[in-house]
Design a protein around this motif. Structure first.
Motif, PDB file in Angstrom:
ATOM      1  N   GLN A  90      -3.170 -16.479   7.310  1.00  0.00           N
ATOM      2  CA  GLN A  90      -4.378 -16.929   7.879  1.00  0.00           C
ATOM      3  C   GLN A  90      -5.311 -15.678   8.380  1.00  0.00           C
ATOM      4  OE1 GLN A  90      -5.059 -20.306   8.058  1.00  0.00           O
ATOM      5  NE2 GLN A  90      -3.172 -19.791   6.640  1.00  0.00           N
ATOM      6  N   CYS A  91      -4.448 -14.722   8.522  1.00  0.00           N
ATOM      7  CA  CYS A  91      -5.179 -13.338   9.060  1.00  0.00           C
ATOM      8  C   CYS A  91      -5.676 -12.640   7.713  1.00  0.00           C
ATOM      9  CB  CYS A  91      -4.218 -12.241   9.423  1.00  0.00           C
ATOM     10  SG  CYS A  91      -3.356 -12.616  10.919  1.00  0.00           S
ATOM     11  N   ILE A  92      -5.123 -12.669   6.490  1.00  0.00           N
ATOM     12  CA  ILE A  92      -5.743 -12.277   5.353  1.00  0.00           C
ATOM     13  C   ILE A  92      -6.955 -13.126   5.173  1.00  0.00           C
ATOM     14  CG2 ILE A  92      -5.360 -12.072   2.874  1.00  0.00           C
ATOM     15  CD1 ILE A  92      -2.317 -11.535   3.362  1.00  0.00           C
ATOM     16  N   ASN A  93      -7.037 -14.178   5.325  1.00  0.00           N
ATOM     17  CA  ASN A  93      -8.147 -15.100   5.002  1.00  0.00           C
ATOM     18  C   ASN A  93      -9.399 -14.629   5.744  1.00  0.00           C
ATOM     19  OD1 ASN A  93      -6.555 -16.623   3.235  1.00  0.00           O
ATOM     20  ND2 ASN A  93      -6.290 -18.340   4.653  1.00  0.00           N
ATOM     21  N   VAL A  94      -9.248 -13.940   6.920  1.00  0.00           N
ATOM     22  CA  VAL A  94     -10.433 -13.783   7.757  1.00  0.00           C
ATOM     23  C   VAL A  94     -10.757 -12.139   7.651  1.00  0.00           C
ATOM     24  CG1 VAL A  94     -10.191 -15.657   8.987  1.00  0.00           C
ATOM     25  CG2 VAL A  94      -9.359 -13.701   9.789  1.00  0.00           C
ATOM     26  N   CYS A  95      -9.935 -11.483   6.888  1.00  0.00           N
ATOM     27  CA  CYS A  95      -9.977  -9.903   6.888  1.00  0.00           C
ATOM     28  C   CYS A  95     -11.587  -9.668   6.287  1.00  0.00           C
ATOM     29  CB  CYS A  95      -9.055  -9.367   6.210  1.00  0.00           C
ATOM     30  SG  CYS A  95      -7.513  -9.149   6.923  1.00  0.00           S
ATOM     31  N   ARG A  96     -12.053  -8.624   6.861  1.00  0.00           N
ATOM     32  CA  ARG A  96     -13.427  -8.032   6.122  1.00  0.00           C
ATOM     33  C   ARG A  96     -13.065  -6.749   5.719  1.00  0.00           C
ATOM     34  NH1 ARG A  96     -17.434  -7.760  10.567  1.00  0.00           N
ATOM     35  NH2 ARG A  96     -15.609  -7.198  11.647  1.00  0.00           N
ATOM     36  N   GLY A  97     -12.113  -6.050   5.858  1.00  0.00           N
ATOM     37  CA  GLY A  97     -12.063  -4.366   5.483  1.00  0.00           C
ATOM     38  C   GLY A  97     -11.642  -4.594   3.999  1.00  0.00           C
ATOM     39  N   ASN A  98     -12.006  -3.114   3.652  1.00  0.00           N
ATOM     40  CA  ASN A  98     -11.426  -2.894   2.195  1.00  0.00           C
ATOM     41  C   ASN A  98      -9.874  -2.705   1.951  1.00  0.00           C
ATOM     42  OD1 ASN A  98     -14.069  -2.479   1.145  1.00  0.00           O
ATOM     43  ND2 ASN A  98     -14.453  -0.512   2.361  1.00  0.00           N
ATOM     44  N   TYR A  99      -9.268  -2.447   3.144  1.00  0.00           N
ATOM     45  CA  TYR A  99      -7.945  -2.321   3.271  1.00  0.00           C
ATOM     46  C   TYR A  99      -7.179  -3.184   4.488  1.00  0.00           C
ATOM     47  CZ  TYR A  99      -8.848   2.271   0.829  1.00  0.00           C
ATOM     48  OH  TYR A  99      -9.241   2.932  -0.265  1.00  0.00           O
ATOM     49  N   ILE A 100      -6.307  -3.710   3.958  1.00  0.00           N
ATOM     50  CA  ILE A 100      -5.389  -4.383   5.133  1.00  0.00           C
ATOM     51  C   ILE A 100      -4.039  -3.804   5.519  1.00  0.00           C
ATOM     52  CG2 ILE A 100      -4.123  -6.456   5.434  1.00  0.00           C
ATOM     53  CD1 ILE A 100      -6.073  -8.092   3.701  1.00  0.00           C
ATOM     54  N   ALA A 101      -3.851  -3.647   6.795  1.00  0.00           N
ATOM     55  CA  ALA A 101      -2.733  -2.993   7.283  1.00  0.00           C
ATOM     56  C   ALA A 101      -1.908  -4.050   7.921  1.00  0.00           C
ATOM     57  CB  ALA A 101      -2.928  -1.582   7.935  1.00  0.00           C
ATOM     58  N   PHE A 102      -0.330  -3.872   7.917  1.00  0.00           N
ATOM     59  CA  PHE A 102       0.416  -4.731   8.741  1.00  0.00           C
ATOM     60  C   PHE A 102       0.682  -3.934   9.809  1.00  0.00           C
ATOM     61  CE2 PHE A 102       1.976  -7.055   4.442  1.00  0.00           C
ATOM     62  CZ  PHE A 102       0.765  -7.472   4.503  1.00  0.00           C
ATOM     63  N   GLN A 103       1.171  -4.840  10.973  1.00  0.00           N
ATOM     64  CA  GLN A 103       1.867  -4.270  12.088  1.00  0.00           C
ATOM     65  C   GLN A 103       2.443  -5.381  12.886  1.00  0.00           C
ATOM     66  OE1 GLN A 103       1.664  -1.158  13.513  1.00  0.00           O
ATOM     67  NE2 GLN A 103       2.727  -1.576  15.458  1.00  0.00           N
ATOM     68  N   ASP A 104       3.893  -5.076  12.995  1.00  0.00           N
ATOM     69  CA  ASP A 104       4.518  -6.181  13.610  1.00  0.00           C
ATOM     70  C   ASP A 104       4.325  -5.996  15.219  1.00  0.00           C
ATOM     71  OD1 ASP A 104       5.589  -7.285  11.394  1.00  0.00           O
ATOM     72  OD2 ASP A 104       7.370  -6.367  11.549  1.00  0.00           O
ATOM     73  N   ASP A 105       4.580  -7.063  16.039  1.00  0.00           N
ATOM     74  CA  ASP A 105       4.280  -6.951  17.354  1.00  0.00           C
ATOM     75  C   ASP A 105       5.248  -6.227  18.292  1.00  0.00           C
ATOM     76  OD1 ASP A 105       6.617  -8.808  17.377  1.00  0.00           O
ATOM     77  OD2 ASP A 105       5.365 -10.286  18.149  1.00  0.00           O
ATOM     78  N   ASP A 106       6.383  -5.606  17.786  1.00  0.00           N
ATOM     79  CA  ASP A 106       7.411  -4.864  18.656  1.00  0.00           C
ATOM     80  C   ASP A 106       7.519  -3.425  18.126  1.00  0.00           C
ATOM     81  OD1 ASP A 106       8.778  -5.673  16.296  1.00  0.00           O
ATOM     82  OD2 ASP A 106      10.415  -6.347  17.597  1.00  0.00           O
ATOM     83  N   ASP A 107       6.635  -3.211  17.122  1.00  0.00           N
ATOM     84  CA  ASP A 107       6.891  -1.867  16.461  1.00  0.00           C
ATOM     85  C   ASP A 107       5.791  -0.730  16.870  1.00  0.00           C
ATOM     86  OD1 ASP A 107       8.858  -2.770  14.982  1.00  0.00           O
ATOM     87  OD2 ASP A 107       7.542  -3.467  13.370  1.00  0.00           O
ATOM     88  N   ILE A 108       5.903   0.261  16.594  1.00  0.00           N
ATOM     89  CA  ILE A 108       5.028   1.448  16.968  1.00  0.00           C
ATOM     90  C   ILE A 108       4.295   2.223  15.882  1.00  0.00           C
ATOM     91  CG2 ILE A 108       4.459   3.432  18.447  1.00  0.00           C
ATOM     92  CD1 ILE A 108       4.784   0.822  20.060  1.00  0.00           C
ATOM     93  N   SER A 109       3.085   2.321  15.623  1.00  0.00           N
ATOM     94  CA  SER A 109       2.479   3.188  14.588  1.00  0.00           C
ATOM     95  C   SER A 109       2.231   4.682  15.201  1.00  0.00           C
ATOM     96  CB  SER A 109       1.164   2.594  14.136  1.00  0.00           C
ATOM     97  OG  SER A 109       1.205   1.476  13.428  1.00  0.00           O
ATOM     98  N   GLU A 110       2.492   5.745  14.365  1.00  0.00           N
ATOM     99  CA  GLU A 110       1.962   6.998  14.914  1.00  0.00           C
ATOM    100  C   GLU A 110       0.640   6.967  14.946  1.00  0.00           C
ATOM    101  OE1 GLU A 110       3.968   9.688  16.045  1.00  0.00           O
ATOM    102  OE2 GLU A 110       5.871   8.343  16.084  1.00  0.00           O
ATOM    103  N   PRO A 111       0.208   7.898  15.780  1.00  0.00           N
ATOM    104  CA  PRO A 111      -1.276   7.922  15.984  1.00  0.00           C
ATOM    105  C   PRO A 111      -2.418   8.320  14.801  1.00  0.00           C
ATOM    106  CG  PRO A 111      -0.393   8.985  17.866  1.00  0.00           C
ATOM    107  CD  PRO A 111       0.593   8.738  16.769  1.00  0.00           C
ATOM    108  N   ASN A 112      -1.637   8.890  13.793  1.00  0.00           N
ATOM    109  CA  ASN A 112      -2.432   9.162  12.519  1.00  0.00           C
ATOM    110  C   ASN A 112      -2.151   8.303  11.287  1.00  0.00           C
ATOM    111  OD1 ASN A 112       0.190  10.375  12.409  1.00  0.00           O
ATOM    112  ND2 ASN A 112      -0.301  12.074  11.319  1.00  0.00           N
ATOM    113  N   ARG A 113      -1.265   7.144  11.497  1.00  0.00           N
ATOM    114  CA  ARG A 113      -0.909   6.287  10.428  1.00  0.00           C
ATOM    115  C   ARG A 113      -1.968   5.863   9.601  1.00  0.00           C
ATOM    116  NH1 ARG A 113       0.782   0.001  10.710  1.00  0.00           N
ATOM    117  NH2 ARG A 113       0.563  -0.494   8.563  1.00  0.00           N
TER     118      ARG A 113
END
Length: 270
Positions: free
Chosen positions: A79-102
């Protein structure tokens, strides 16, 4: 249009601090040109909707979507992918942490390496007490790297949107409910697309290992489903008769006593 669409699925969140810390790890990225799509996967508790309303007010780049009945991670991400407008799609789980430069590092990699369809990273493994291990992935996974486990850490991944949409996103059925990522990577490689893992820690992956001392983290029915995914995936990749022992691997592991399995799993990330 944003350069990147970050997508997150949320179901029955019960800790606002964990959720908002994960969201903030995206909002605080050094790379700023993104939209952030969060899907409420039919949560049954009122807290989740309250949390997501609070989170949607944090930043205009956040868009919350959802529906009333829980459909699972594969459906939610689609459902998220269907409405994405970006050239790239990045995943993020709701309890994980991305480093600031990811996002910055992953965008730079895909911009300069057109031969790859998607990119991920290695990660720290952490829980409420802090970092306790490392999640390692092969730098340039080959088909044989799929035999033991998926060679990619799904929530750390960034994809070319056109390719992710071309293959139809995630496959949604009971069989893929707990192995939707493995199935996705099988199908990508079967179509000739390749992925890469940046060998720098750009992600922090939550595993509450202590909860597994007396209880397996996956029931046997999910292990049988994974075995089916493995059989079809190995067949798609033409891995031959040598892959047969790896088909039944998740079922065999499910028969190992809890305490022994806990020790094996914990040592995997040391």
């Amino acid at each position: 249009m944003p350069e990147v669409s970050v997508i997150m699925s949320v179901y029955n969140a019960d800790n606002y601090n964990i959720l908002v810390n994960s969201v903030n790890s995206i909002l605080n990225q050094s790379f700023k040109d993104f939209e952030f799509i969060i899907c409420d996967d039919g949560s049954s508790n009122k807290e989740t909707r309250k949390f997501l309303k609070m989170i949607s007010d944090l930043d205009p780049r956040i868009k919350v979507i959802g529906y009333d009945q829980n459909r699972g991670l594969a459906y939610s991400r689609n459902q998220c992918i269907n409405v994405c407008r970006g050239n790239y799609i990045a995943f993020q789980d709701d309890d994980d942490i991305s480093e600031p430069n990811r996002l910055e590092e992953e965008v730079a990699f895909l911009n300069s390496h057109q031969q790859y369809a998607f990119v991920g990273t290695i990660a720290n493994v952490f829980n409420k007490d802090g970092i306790w291990g490392k999640f390692r992935t092969p730098e340039q996974p080959t088909k044989k790297d799929f035999l033991w486990n998926s060679p990619f850490l799904n929530p750390s991944m960034m994809f070319r949107t056109s390719i992710l949409k071309k293959i139809g996103g995630f496959r949604v059925n009971k069989e893929t409910r707990r192995a939707e990522d493995y199935d996705l990577f099988f199908r990508l490689y079967a179509k000739g697309y390749k992925g890469y893992n940046i060998q720098t820690v750009l992600f922090n992956y939550r595993i509450n290992i202590e909860n597994e001392k007396n209880k397996k983290y996956r029931p046997m029915k999910d292990r049988i489903s994974e075995a089916k995914i493995r059989y079809k995936g190995f067949k798609m990749l033409h891995l031959g008769i040598g892959s047969i022992p790896y088909v039944v691997k998740p079922v065999i592991i499910g028969l190992i006593p809890n305490r022994i399995f806990y020790t094996i799993r914990k040592n995997r990330y040391k």
